[in-house]
Design an enzyme around this catalytic site. Structure first.
Site, PDB file in Angstrom:
ATOM      1  N   TRP A  35      60.313  49.923  78.784  1.00 11.84           N
ATOM      2  CA  TRP A  35      59.372  50.843  79.262  1.00 11.84           C
ATOM      3  C   TRP A  35      59.777  51.632  80.101  1.00 11.84           C
ATOM      4  O   TRP A  35      59.157  52.544  80.700  1.00 11.84           O
ATOM      5  CB  TRP A  35      58.378  50.008  79.891  1.00 11.84           C
ATOM      6  N   GLU A  48      52.735  47.282  81.911  1.00 11.79           N
ATOM      7  CA  GLU A  48      52.174  46.685  83.095  1.00 11.79           C
ATOM      8  C   GLU A  48      51.167  45.745  82.994  1.00 11.79           C
ATOM      9  O   GLU A  48      51.053  44.875  83.677  1.00 11.79           O
ATOM     10  CB  GLU A  48      51.387  48.206  83.971  1.00 11.79           C
ATOM     11  N   LEU A  91      51.846  34.926  74.905  1.00 12.56           N
ATOM     12  CA  LEU A  91      52.341  35.711  76.211  1.00 12.56           C
ATOM     13  C   LEU A  91      51.172  35.083  77.428  1.00 12.56           C
ATOM     14  O   LEU A  91      51.665  35.045  78.522  1.00 12.56           O
ATOM     15  CB  LEU A  91      52.070  37.137  76.169  1.00 12.56           C
ATOM     16  N   TYR A 128      47.270  48.502  91.957  1.00 14.38           N
ATOM     17  CA  TYR A 128      48.498  48.836  91.649  1.00 14.38           C
ATOM     18  C   TYR A 128      48.752  49.206  90.352  1.00 14.38           C
ATOM     19  O   TYR A 128      49.537  50.262  90.394  1.00 14.38           O
ATOM     20  CB  TYR A 128      49.226  47.250  91.789  1.00 14.38           C
TER      21      TYR A 128
END
Length: 278
Positions: A35, A48, A91, A128
């Site tokens: 990425w 992200e 995941l 963030y």
């Protein structure tokens, strides 16, 4: 004489020394992450969201698979949620897949928002993540913090203090960004790489952060059960009774997590049958 600890420890020579160490590490040992090879905000968004509460090494194969299957927001928006969830399986924190699917639909319709505040309105995107996207995609000089950045500054200036707030660290990040004279995307990549390097070397400082919460054990947890339920429902729809025969957990626990998954939109109930919504 030891330097003062706290906000002013990274003034002058101390800041200069930290930046020199971070930059040297980045020049010689930077991580060649997939990425980081793109400035596409969509692909950075995917990375992200995947990296939230998940280690880089685990994310890499899922990122490859996800981008291969859904290379653009339009491809993601056109897919059924069951297809997205199937690619995401393993995941963890499956709500992220739902958020990403919803964000893909919004981006496909309206385009990727350019302002940080508008990016923050996308599903699953917080303070963030929005700023990381603008820094890595468009090189905006945003000021933000994440776990590896936190480690760097706690290690550099707050070792003798407990319960350090991000509010104490952020002014140091801002000062370091200005004094480094680096491109924002390189500055943050360098900090994250050095923080990861410290952790691999045995530096464990997360517990010093005022924002730290210990993650519960996965084995036997509600998170584990939710993942098992979703895997079963990806195969075929099922009633609570059928799921109770397949999954070795109490029917009460199953019913509780199914109710939560249904409320979150990860599972649909029609009549007696639970399934993954399209």
């Amino acid at each position: 004489k030891k330097p003062p600890r706290g906000l002013f420890v990274l003034q002058g020579l101390y800041m200069e020394k930290l930046l020199r160490v971070v930059q040297q590490h980045y020049r010689t040992r930077r991580r060649n992450l997939l990425w980081r090879r793109t400035k596409d905000p969509y692909r950075i968004l995917v990375s992200e969201l995947m990296l939230q509460q998940t280690q880089v090494e685990r994310v890499i194969p899922y990122y490859k698979k996800f981008i291969r299957k859904f290379p653009t927001p339009r491809a993601l928006a056109r897919a059924k949620f069951s297809e997205v969830l199937a690619v995401w399986q393993g995941l963890g924190y499956n709500r992220r897949a739902k958020f990403l699917h919803q964000a893909g639909k919004r981006i496909a319709k309206y385009g990727f928002p350019k302002q940080t505040e508008d990016i923050e309105k996308l599903p699953g995107v917080g303070h963030y993540t929005a700023r990381a996207i603008t820094a890595f995609a468009w090189n905006y000089p945003e000021v933000f913090i994440e776990t590896n950045i936190r480690t760097v500054f706690i290690h550099s200036s707050f070792l003798q203090k407990a319960r350090i707030s991000d509010k104490e660290i952020l002014p140091l990040v801002e000062k370091a960004l200005k004094e480094s004279r680096m491109q924002p995307r390189d500055f943050y990549a360098a900090l994250m790489d050095y923080g990861a390097h410290l952790k691999k070397g045995g530096v464990k400082l997360n517990a010093k952060s005022a924002h730290y919460t210990r993650q519960s054990k996965f084995k036997g947890s509600a998170r584990e059960l939710r993942g098992i339920i979703l895997r079963e429902l990806l195969k075929h729809k099922a009633t609570l009774t059928v799921l109770a025969h397949k999954i070795p957990r109490s029917q009460h626990d199953l019913a509780h997590e199914l109710a939560r998954l249904t409320t979150e939109g990860l599972v649909r109930l029609r009549g007696k049958y639970f399934s993954i919504p399209e």
